[in-house]
Design a protein around this motif. Structure first.
Motif, PDB file in Angstrom:
ATOM      1  N   ARG A  19     -37.450  -1.884  10.150  1.00 50.16           N
ATOM      2  CA  ARG A  19     -36.063  -2.206  10.509  1.00 50.16           C
ATOM      3  C   ARG A  19     -35.848  -2.109  12.013  1.00 50.16           C
ATOM      4  N   VAL A  20     -36.401  -1.058  12.616  1.00 53.84           N
ATOM      5  CA  VAL A  20     -36.264  -0.892  14.062  1.00 53.84           C
ATOM      6  C   VAL A  20     -37.025  -2.002  14.793  1.00 53.84           C
ATOM      7  N   ARG A  21     -38.244  -2.294  14.351  1.00 49.24           N
ATOM      8  CA  ARG A  21     -39.058  -3.345  14.972  1.00 49.24           C
ATOM      9  C   ARG A  21     -38.327  -4.684  14.935  1.00 49.24           C
ATOM     10  N   SER A  22     -37.757  -5.005  13.794  1.00 52.00           N
ATOM     11  CA  SER A  22     -37.047  -6.273  13.638  1.00 52.00           C
ATOM     12  C   SER A  22     -35.823  -6.346  14.546  1.00 52.00           C
ATOM     13  N   ALA A  23     -35.031  -5.281  14.572  1.00 53.04           N
ATOM     14  CA  ALA A  23     -33.807  -5.273  15.378  1.00 53.04           C
ATOM     15  C   ALA A  23     -34.112  -5.353  16.869  1.00 53.04           C
ATOM     16  N   VAL A  24     -35.068  -4.555  17.326  1.00 53.13           N
ATOM     17  CA  VAL A  24     -35.405  -4.534  18.751  1.00 53.13           C
ATOM     18  C   VAL A  24     -36.082  -5.838  19.159  1.00 53.13           C
ATOM     19  N   GLY A  25     -36.837  -6.425  18.256  1.00 58.15           N
ATOM     20  CA  GLY A  25     -37.519  -7.675  18.546  1.00 58.15           C
ATOM     21  C   GLY A  25     -36.585  -8.830  18.853  1.00 58.15           C
ATOM     22  N   LYS A  26     -35.325  -8.702  18.460  1.00 54.05           N
ATOM     23  CA  LYS A  26     -34.329  -9.748  18.706  1.00 54.05           C
ATOM     24  C   LYS A  26     -33.642  -9.630  20.060  1.00 54.05           C
ATOM     25  N   VAL A  27     -33.896  -8.534  20.773  1.00 56.17           N
ATOM     26  CA  VAL A  27     -33.291  -8.337  22.092  1.00 56.17           C
ATOM     27  C   VAL A  27     -33.925  -9.319  23.078  1.00 56.17           C
ATOM     28  N   GLY A  34     -43.878  -2.054  19.252  1.00 53.17           N
ATOM     29  CA  GLY A  34     -44.728  -1.160  18.478  1.00 53.17           C
ATOM     30  C   GLY A  34     -43.921   0.056  18.081  1.00 53.17           C
ATOM     31  N   VAL A  35     -43.989   0.428  16.801  1.00 55.95           N
ATOM     32  CA  VAL A  35     -43.194   1.553  16.307  1.00 55.95           C
ATOM     33  C   VAL A  35     -44.090   2.532  15.561  1.00 55.95           C
ATOM     34  N   ASP A  36     -43.984   3.810  15.912  1.00 53.33           N
ATOM     35  CA  ASP A  36     -44.700   4.870  15.210  1.00 53.33           C
ATOM     36  C   ASP A  36     -43.659   5.764  14.545  1.00 53.33           C
ATOM     37  N   GLY A  40     -41.796   8.804  16.234  1.00 56.46           N
ATOM     38  CA  GLY A  40     -40.512   8.233  16.622  1.00 56.46           C
ATOM     39  C   GLY A  40     -40.594   7.358  17.853  1.00 56.46           C
ATOM     40  N   GLN A  41     -41.800   7.137  18.368  1.00 60.66           N
ATOM     41  CA  GLN A  41     -41.936   6.336  19.588  1.00 60.66           C
ATOM     42  C   GLN A  41     -41.856   4.845  19.296  1.00 60.66           C
ATOM     43  N   VAL A  42     -41.073   4.185  20.118  1.00 56.13           N
ATOM     44  CA  VAL A  42     -40.939   2.730  20.063  1.00 56.13           C
ATOM     45  C   VAL A  42     -41.365   2.213  21.432  1.00 56.13           C
TER      46      VAL A  42
END
Length: 68
Positions: A19-27, A34-36, A40-42
């Motif tokens: 979910r975080v990868r998808s949302a941030v990828g749209k910025v 990359g999300v761990d 918690g590192q993005v």
């Protein structure tokens, strides 16, 4: 190309990371995310300077929060 790293609170599984990868990828300007979920590192690769507030808003829209 530049890289930025954020720490996101509340991720506990690969679904959270997705979910975080998808949302941030749209910025705008983001070329890779990359999300761990364990740490918690993005890590975000971009083709220029990222708008920090837009990254934080994207994380929040996904249901999580960037730690300061």
């Amino acid at each position: 190309m530049s890289t930025s790293t954020y720490v996101v609170a509340g991720m506990t599984c690969s679904g959270c990371a997705g979910r975080v990868r998808s949302a941030v990828g749209k910025v705008a300007g983001v070329t890779d995310v990359g999300v761990d979920p364990v740490t918690g590192q993005v890590t975000i690769a971009s083709d220029g300077t990222l708008d920090d507030s837009k990254v934080r808003d994207a994380v929040k829209a996904a249901g999580y929060e960037v730690k300061d």
